[in-house]
Motif scaffolding. Structure first.
Motif, PDB file in Angstrom:
ATOM      1  N   GLN A 122      38.695  20.404  33.261  1.00  0.00           N
ATOM      2  CA  GLN A 122      37.432  21.119  33.416  1.00  0.00           C
ATOM      3  C   GLN A 122      36.334  20.408  32.644  1.00  0.00           C
ATOM      4  N   ILE A 123      35.131  20.454  33.214  1.00  0.00           N
ATOM      5  CA  ILE A 123      33.940  19.939  32.548  1.00  0.00           C
ATOM      6  C   ILE A 123      33.013  21.127  32.337  1.00  0.00           C
ATOM      7  N   ILE A 124      32.862  21.536  31.093  1.00  0.00           N
ATOM      8  CA  ILE A 124      32.047  22.712  30.795  1.00  0.00           C
ATOM      9  C   ILE A 124      30.595  22.287  30.637  1.00  0.00           C
ATOM     10  N   ILE A 125      29.749  22.809  31.509  1.00  0.00           N
ATOM     11  CA  ILE A 125      28.326  22.465  31.504  1.00  0.00           C
ATOM     12  C   ILE A 125      27.517  23.740  31.316  1.00  0.00           C
ATOM     13  N   GLY A 126      26.669  23.737  30.309  1.00  0.00           N
ATOM     14  CA  GLY A 126      25.816  24.891  30.046  1.00  0.00           C
ATOM     15  C   GLY A 126      24.401  24.644  30.545  1.00  0.00           C
ATOM     16  N   THR A 127      23.987  25.397  31.517  1.00  0.00           N
ATOM     17  CA  THR A 127      22.621  25.301  32.028  1.00  0.00           C
ATOM     18  C   THR A 127      22.202  26.659  32.572  1.00  0.00           C
ATOM     19  N   ALA A 128      20.906  26.904  32.548  1.00  0.00           N
ATOM     20  CA  ALA A 128      20.368  28.137  33.128  1.00  0.00           C
ATOM     21  C   ALA A 128      19.470  27.811  34.313  1.00  0.00           C
ATOM     22  N   SER A 129      19.565  26.572  34.791  1.00  0.00           N
ATOM     23  CA  SER A 129      18.750  26.120  35.917  1.00  0.00           C
ATOM     24  C   SER A 129      19.629  25.851  37.120  1.00  0.00           C
ATOM     25  N   ILE A 130      19.371  26.513  38.216  1.00  0.00           N
ATOM     26  CA  ILE A 130      20.172  26.305  39.420  1.00  0.00           C
ATOM     27  C   ILE A 130      19.957  24.909  39.976  1.00  0.00           C
ATOM     28  N   ASP A 131      18.755  24.359  39.821  1.00  0.00           N
ATOM     29  CA  ASP A 131      18.490  22.994  40.295  1.00  0.00           C
ATOM     30  C   ASP A 131      19.299  21.984  39.498  1.00  0.00           C
ATOM     31  N   ASN A 132      19.346  22.169  38.176  1.00  0.00           N
ATOM     32  CA  ASN A 132      20.149  21.271  37.346  1.00  0.00           C
ATOM     33  C   ASN A 132      21.627  21.371  37.704  1.00  0.00           C
ATOM     34  N   LEU A 133      22.073  22.582  37.960  1.00  0.00           N
ATOM     35  CA  LEU A 133      23.471  22.792  38.304  1.00  0.00           C
ATOM     36  C   LEU A 133      23.818  22.099  39.621  1.00  0.00           C
ATOM     37  N   LYS A 134      22.946  22.222  40.614  1.00  0.00           N
ATOM     38  CA  LYS A 134      23.172  21.549  41.896  1.00  0.00           C
ATOM     39  C   LYS A 134      23.225  20.036  41.709  1.00  0.00           C
ATOM     40  N   ALA A 135      22.323  19.514  40.866  1.00  0.00           N
ATOM     41  CA  ALA A 135      22.318  18.070  40.606  1.00  0.00           C
ATOM     42  C   ALA A 135      23.609  17.640  39.928  1.00  0.00           C
ATOM     43  N   ASN A 136      24.107  18.465  39.007  1.00  0.00           N
ATOM     44  CA  ASN A 136      25.365  18.146  38.328  1.00  0.00           C
ATOM     45  C   ASN A 136      26.539  18.133  39.308  1.00  0.00           C
ATOM     46  N   ILE A 137      26.544  19.096  40.225  1.00  0.00           N
ATOM     47  CA  ILE A 137      27.609  19.134  41.232  1.00  0.00           C
ATOM     48  C   ILE A 137      27.541  17.890  42.112  1.00  0.00           C
ATOM     49  N   ASP A 138      26.335  17.512  42.519  1.00  0.00           N
ATOM     50  CA  ASP A 138      26.170  16.302  43.336  1.00  0.00           C
ATOM     51  C   ASP A 138      26.677  15.062  42.590  1.00  0.00           C
ATOM     52  N   SER A 139      26.462  15.046  41.268  1.00  0.00           N
ATOM     53  CA  SER A 139      26.865  13.881  40.475  1.00  0.00           C
ATOM     54  C   SER A 139      28.374  13.714  40.427  1.00  0.00           C
ATOM     55  N   THR A 140      29.113  14.818  40.589  1.00  0.00           N
ATOM     56  CA  THR A 140      30.574  14.704  40.577  1.00  0.00           C
ATOM     57  C   THR A 140      31.082  13.923  41.784  1.00  0.00           C
ATOM     58  N   ASN A 141      30.270  13.827  42.808  1.00  0.00           N
ATOM     59  CA  ASN A 141      30.662  13.099  44.020  1.00  0.00           C
ATOM     60  C   ASN A 141      30.160  11.660  44.039  1.00  0.00           C
ATOM     61  N   TYR A 142      29.499  11.242  42.960  1.00  0.00           N
ATOM     62  CA  TYR A 142      28.940   9.888  42.905  1.00  0.00           C
ATOM     63  C   TYR A 142      30.004   8.912  42.401  1.00  0.00           C
ATOM     64  N   ASP A 143      30.227   7.846  43.148  1.00  0.00           N
ATOM     65  CA  ASP A 143      31.193   6.819  42.753  1.00  0.00           C
ATOM     66  C   ASP A 143      30.487   5.713  41.987  1.00  0.00           C
ATOM     67  N   LEU A 144      30.764   5.633  40.704  1.00  0.00           N
ATOM     68  CA  LEU A 144      30.171   4.577  39.895  1.00  0.00           C
ATOM     69  C   LEU A 144      30.788   3.221  40.245  1.00  0.00           C
ATOM     70  N   ASP A 145      29.959   2.197  40.147  1.00  0.00           N
ATOM     71  CA  ASP A 145      30.454   0.837  40.335  1.00  0.00           C
ATOM     72  C   ASP A 145      31.598   0.566  39.362  1.00  0.00           C
ATOM     73  N   GLU A 146      32.605  -0.136  39.822  1.00  0.00           N
ATOM     74  CA  GLU A 146      33.781  -0.406  38.993  1.00  0.00           C
ATOM     75  C   GLU A 146      33.425  -1.150  37.715  1.00  0.00           C
ATOM     76  N   ASN A 147      32.521  -2.113  37.818  1.00  0.00           N
ATOM     77  CA  ASN A 147      32.115  -2.866  36.632  1.00  0.00           C
ATOM     78  C   ASN A 147      31.344  -1.993  35.651  1.00  0.00           C
ATOM     79  N   LEU A 148      30.473  -1.121  36.177  1.00  0.00           N
ATOM     80  CA  LEU A 148      29.729  -0.207  35.318  1.00  0.00           C
ATOM     81  C   LEU A 148      30.689   0.752  34.614  1.00  0.00           C
ATOM     82  N   THR A 149      31.670   1.234  35.340  1.00  0.00           N
ATOM     83  CA  THR A 149      32.652   2.144  34.752  1.00  0.00           C
ATOM     84  C   THR A 149      33.371   1.493  33.585  1.00  0.00           C
ATOM     85  N   LYS A 150      33.743   0.223  33.757  1.00  0.00           N
ATOM     86  CA  LYS A 150      34.431  -0.487  32.678  1.00  0.00           C
ATOM     87  C   LYS A 150      33.514  -0.682  31.479  1.00  0.00           C
ATOM     88  N   MET A 151      32.252  -1.022  31.737  1.00  0.00           N
ATOM     89  CA  MET A 151      31.314  -1.239  30.634  1.00  0.00           C
ATOM     90  C   MET A 151      31.046   0.049  29.861  1.00  0.00           C
TER      91      MET A 151
END
Length: 299
Positions: free
Chosen positions: A251-280
């Motif tokens: 679980q990733i516990i995120i505290g926010t009171a903004s629905i827009d921020n929450l939606k952005a956080n959910i979208d970010s969970t689906n973002y695939d970081l570049d393999e090289n960036l992940t290693k760095m």
């Protein structure tokens, strides 16, 4: 619990401290006028786990209002507070605390019950262990856990065989707690908190200078922002995407009171970081940072 967690649409659990404590953390988010409506929207957007505590003002009562309108119940974690070391009354106090939380939230059982006090004398106390086992036998809680701030507390939690969950601070600049748990090769479930250091990562110039170790924190942030920028990734996206990519985070516990921020956080969970960036990022985050622990924030 393992099977239920796998069924969730994402790993995010909404931390509700800010709903009950208006000035919690460093975030400047304005509070929703209708907090129950905010929770309902969160659920519709895919947040099916909620983390609260009696310490968070009236957040449990707000969750109770939200749950009264629900057909399907999300996962709920709350905490026990106000315990004393070597107190034979601890089991009774713990049962009463959990029952109060359940009454406020209109539910019959907690999915996870954490000890809000993380002092080693508390989490290792035999009377408190007895209380946790009694709560399980009474079917008032499914699992128990600790919410820790030090390696000593982490080591005890993981090696004790008492606890099922452990909440640890994990962020894009410091994954040392997470990797220390992995070294144990334990089956304990990990909940990551302080993902944004209570908002410090996004208010670095105005806020970070108010805490100890601000110079090294700002230097690390500058390096991280430049690194993400070179790959065309927003820091806010990378913060979530990287932690979400860690296989053993339940679980990733995120505290926010903004629905827009929450939606952005959910979208970010689906973002695939570049393999090289992940290693760095992994190389940058592997070493422990003193400012990850809020105990060290006081200037």
């Amino acid at each position: 619990m393992k099977e239920i967690l796998k069924q969730l649409s994402n790993k995010i659990s909404l931390g509700t401290a800010k709903l009950g404590i208006d000035n919690y953390g460093f975030s400047s988010n304005s509070l929703p006028k209708d907090k129950i409506r905010f929770l309902e929207k969160s659920y519709r957007f895919g947040i099916h786990a909620f983390d609260t505590s009696p310490r968070y003002g009236d957040s449990e009562k707000i969750i109770g209002g939200f749950l009264s309108n629900m057909n399907d119940r999300p996962l709920i974690s709350s905490k026990i507070d106000g315990l004393k070391e070597n107190d034979y009354e601890s089991p009774r106090i713990m049962i009463e605390s959990v029952k109060r939380s359940l009454d406020k939230m209109n539910i019959s059982k907690l999915d996870v019950c954490y000890l809000h006090q993380n002092d080693l004398h508390i989490i290792s106390d035999p009377y408190i262990h007895e209380g946790l086992l009694t709560l399980k036998k009474m079917d008032l809680i499914e699992y128990c856990g600790t919410s820790i701030y030090s390696y000593e507390e982490l080591d005890y939690t993981v090696s004790s065989a008492i606890y099922d969950f452990i909440q640890v601070p994990v962020n894009i600049l410091d994954t040392s707690y997470y990797h220390r748990i992995l070294d144990y090769k334990s089956e304990i479930k990990i909940a990551a908190r302080s993902i944004f250091l209570q908002g410090i990562l996004f208010h670095n110039e105005s806020i970070a200078k108010k805490i100890k170790y601000s110079e090294t924190l700002l230097q690390s942030l500058e390096k991280l922002e430049a690194l993400c920028g070179s790959f065309g990734v927003e820091l806010s996206t990378a913060c979530i995407a990287y932690i979400h990519s860690l296989d053993n985070i339940e679980q990733i516990i995120i505290g926010t009171a903004s629905i827009d921020n929450l939606k952005a956080n959910i979208d970010s969970t689906n973002y695939d970081l570049d393999e090289n960036l992940t290693k760095m990022i992994g190389d940058l985050a592997s070493s422990p940072k003193p400012w990850t622990n809020p105990r060290n924030w006081a200037a």
